[in-house]
Motif scaffolding. Structure first.
Motif, mmCIF file in Angstrom:
data_model
loop_
_atom_site.group_PDB
_atom_site.id
_atom_site.type_symbol
_atom_site.label_atom_id
_atom_site.label_comp_id
_atom_site.label_asym_id
_atom_site.label_seq_id
_atom_site.Cartn_x
_atom_site.Cartn_y
_atom_site.Cartn_z
ATOM 1 N N PRO A 132 -62.210 20.147 0.792
ATOM 2 C CA PRO A 132 -62.213 21.397 0.022
ATOM 3 C C PRO A 132 -60.878 22.126 0.167
ATOM 4 N N PRO A 133 -60.589 23.100 -0.703
ATOM 5 C CA PRO A 133 -59.329 23.839 -0.607
ATOM 6 C C PRO A 133 -59.279 24.693 0.658
ATOM 7 N N ASP A 134 -58.078 25.023 1.077
ATOM 8 C CA ASP A 134 -57.855 25.848 2.268
ATOM 9 C C ASP A 134 -56.619 26.701 1.996
ATOM 10 N N VAL A 135 -56.745 28.035 2.112
ATOM 11 C CA VAL A 135 -55.627 28.923 1.780
ATOM 12 C C VAL A 135 -54.419 28.713 2.685
ATOM 13 N N ASN A 136 -54.627 28.123 3.846
ATOM 14 C CA ASN A 136 -53.507 27.877 4.761
ATOM 15 C C ASN A 136 -52.896 26.488 4.611
ATOM 16 N N VAL A 137 -53.493 25.656 3.756
ATOM 17 C CA VAL A 137 -53.034 24.267 3.639
ATOM 18 C C VAL A 137 -52.780 23.862 2.190
ATOM 19 N N SER A 138 -53.681 24.221 1.286
ATOM 20 C CA SER A 138 -53.637 23.722 -0.094
ATOM 21 C C SER A 138 -52.426 24.232 -0.869
ATOM 22 N N ASN A 139 -51.934 23.381 -1.759
ATOM 23 C CA ASN A 139 -50.938 23.777 -2.754
ATOM 24 C C ASN A 139 -51.631 23.904 -4.099
ATOM 25 N N GLY A 140 -50.850 24.014 -5.155
ATOM 26 C CA GLY A 140 -51.461 24.130 -6.471
ATOM 27 C C GLY A 140 -52.206 22.868 -6.870
ATOM 28 N N GLY A 141 -51.556 21.708 -6.693
ATOM 29 C CA GLY A 141 -52.185 20.434 -7.020
ATOM 30 C C GLY A 141 -52.825 19.793 -5.810
ATOM 31 N N PHE A 142 -53.398 18.616 -6.016
ATOM 32 C CA PHE A 142 -53.983 17.856 -4.914
ATOM 33 C C PHE A 142 -52.849 17.290 -4.051
ATOM 34 N N THR A 143 -53.037 17.301 -2.744
ATOM 35 C CA THR A 143 -51.987 16.817 -1.846
ATOM 36 C C THR A 143 -52.574 15.915 -0.770
ATOM 37 N N ALA A 144 -51.824 14.857 -0.419
ATOM 38 C CA ALA A 144 -52.199 13.998 0.703
ATOM 39 C C ALA A 144 -51.779 14.703 1.984
ATOM 40 N N ASP A 145 -52.659 14.696 2.981
ATOM 41 C CA ASP A 145 -52.364 15.458 4.199
ATOM 42 C C ASP A 145 -51.730 14.622 5.307
ATOM 43 N N GLY A 146 -51.397 13.363 5.030
ATOM 44 C CA GLY A 146 -50.738 12.535 6.020
ATOM 45 C C GLY A 146 -51.679 11.761 6.918
ATOM 46 N N SER A 147 -52.976 12.090 6.858
ATOM 47 C CA SER A 147 -53.951 11.382 7.699
ATOM 48 C C SER A 147 -54.910 10.548 6.867
ATOM 49 N N GLY A 148 -54.514 10.257 5.625
ATOM 50 C CA GLY A 148 -55.359 9.449 4.753
ATOM 51 C C GLY A 148 -56.392 10.244 3.998
ATOM 52 N N GLN A 149 -56.263 11.571 4.026
ATOM 53 C CA GLN A 149 -57.191 12.435 3.299
ATOM 54 C C GLN A 149 -56.427 13.229 2.235
ATOM 55 N N ILE A 150 -57.179 13.772 1.272
ATOM 56 C CA ILE A 150 -56.579 14.540 0.185
ATOM 57 C C ILE A 150 -57.155 15.956 0.199
ATOM 58 N N ARG A 151 -56.272 16.928 0.057
ATOM 59 C CA ARG A 151 -56.702 18.329 0.032
ATOM 60 C C ARG A 151 -56.794 18.817 -1.412
ATOM 61 N N PHE A 152 -57.908 19.433 -1.734
ATOM 62 C CA PHE A 152 -58.169 19.942 -3.081
ATOM 63 C C PHE A 152 -57.128 20.987 -3.475
ATOM 64 N N GLY A 153 -56.688 20.958 -4.735
ATOM 65 C CA GLY A 153 -55.670 21.888 -5.224
ATOM 66 C C GLY A 153 -56.244 23.228 -5.653
#
Length: 281
Positions: A55-76
């Motif tokens: 799910p999105p996180d105000v401290n992590v998410s950008n506008g688009g979807f982003t890979a977090d480096g651990s094989g997971q994707i953060r919602f945009g």
């Protein structure tokens, strides 16, 4: 030449998907951010690949979807309804100074930007503050009080006013930054999923059909992905059986004064509309 170009692009994308799957799928999801059906389809592909879409996180998410480096994707954040790009830019710029510590801290620091009540509530419903506060119920019930408090603080600072009672008590009054969101019992899981669907078009922390994956595998003859769009490969007039959840219903009266329905349904791979004629309805 054209076929060679297509083959070259196919080779490139296959290579990226194989060696950089989370980055590739994050880019793919971002490219269809405004197409909910495609986002659902590609999220299903992420699940097949073992990539979790967080799910999105105000401290992590950008506008688009982003890979977090651990094989997971953060919602945009762009995929959350009523959250403007100007607000998203402000959120990212402000958190570069220091992370947000609470819902109140977020509202106080974003005051004067495009932040409004609806955008704030939608971010809460999408789970963007889950890492900062105990429950979404507590946050939603605190929104009005927090926004009023932030507005009052801003007005007082603008007018150069001081808290007389704070001075009389030697400055020992509880600072506004310590505003506590009440720890209320959380909504039921089904209600949380409903909220997520409402504000993003997707189920972010799970899916109503997650509990039925085993039964679905036994009972369903097809997934929606196989029946719709470019991936459809079922002949007309074939009998198919899907396990799905009903997203919405639109009832209509026919010329013969009977009722029929246009029903939107969804499974773990996509959405489609089903026409239910009067006799079946």
């Amino acid at each position: 030449i054209r076929d060679s170009c297509y083959a070259y692009v196919a080779f490139q994308t296959a290579y990226l998907k194989c060696h950089y799957p989370s980055e590739f799928m994050a880019a793919l999801l971002t490219s269809v951010l405004d197409n909910t059906d495609k986002v659902i389809e590609y999220s299903g592909e992420c699940a097949r690949l073992g990539i979790k879409v967080l799910p999105p996180d105000v401290n992590v998410s950008n506008g688009g979807f982003t890979a977090d480096g651990s094989g997971q994707i953060r919602f945009g954040l762009n995929a959350v309804k009523s959250v403007g790009r100007g607000l998203i830019d402000a959120v990212i710029k402000e958190r570069a100074q220091r992370p947000y510590r609470s819902l109140y801290d977020f509202c106080k620091r974003l005051h004067g930007s495009e932040l409004n009540r609806r955008a704030l509530e939608n971010l809460i419903k999408a789970g963007a503050f889950d890492a900062l506060e105990p429950t979404r119920r507590g946050m939603l019930e605190s929104v009005e009080g927090i926004l009023k408090s932030v507005e009052t603080d801003a007005r007082q600072n603008l007018d150069g006013q001081m808290d007389l009672f704070g001075l009389m008590s030697g400055g020992n009054e509880k600072p506004a930054d310590d505003y506590k969101v009440p720890e209320l019992p959380e909504y039921a899981a089904s209600e949380l999923l409903k909220m997520e669907k409402e504000v993003s078009g997707l189920y972010l922390s799970g899916h109503p059909l997650d509990a039925y994956r085993e039964q679905s595998a036994r009972f369903a003859s097809h997934a929606i992905k196989a029946l719709t769009g470019e991936d459809a490969h079922v002949l007309d007039n074939s009998h198919v059986r899907i396990v799905c959840t009903i997203v919405k219903n639109r009832m209509m009266t026919t010329k013969s004064n009977t009722m029929m329905a246009f029903t939107s349904v969804e499974d773990l791979t996509g959405t489609m509309e089903v026409i239910v004629f009067p006799r079946v309805l």
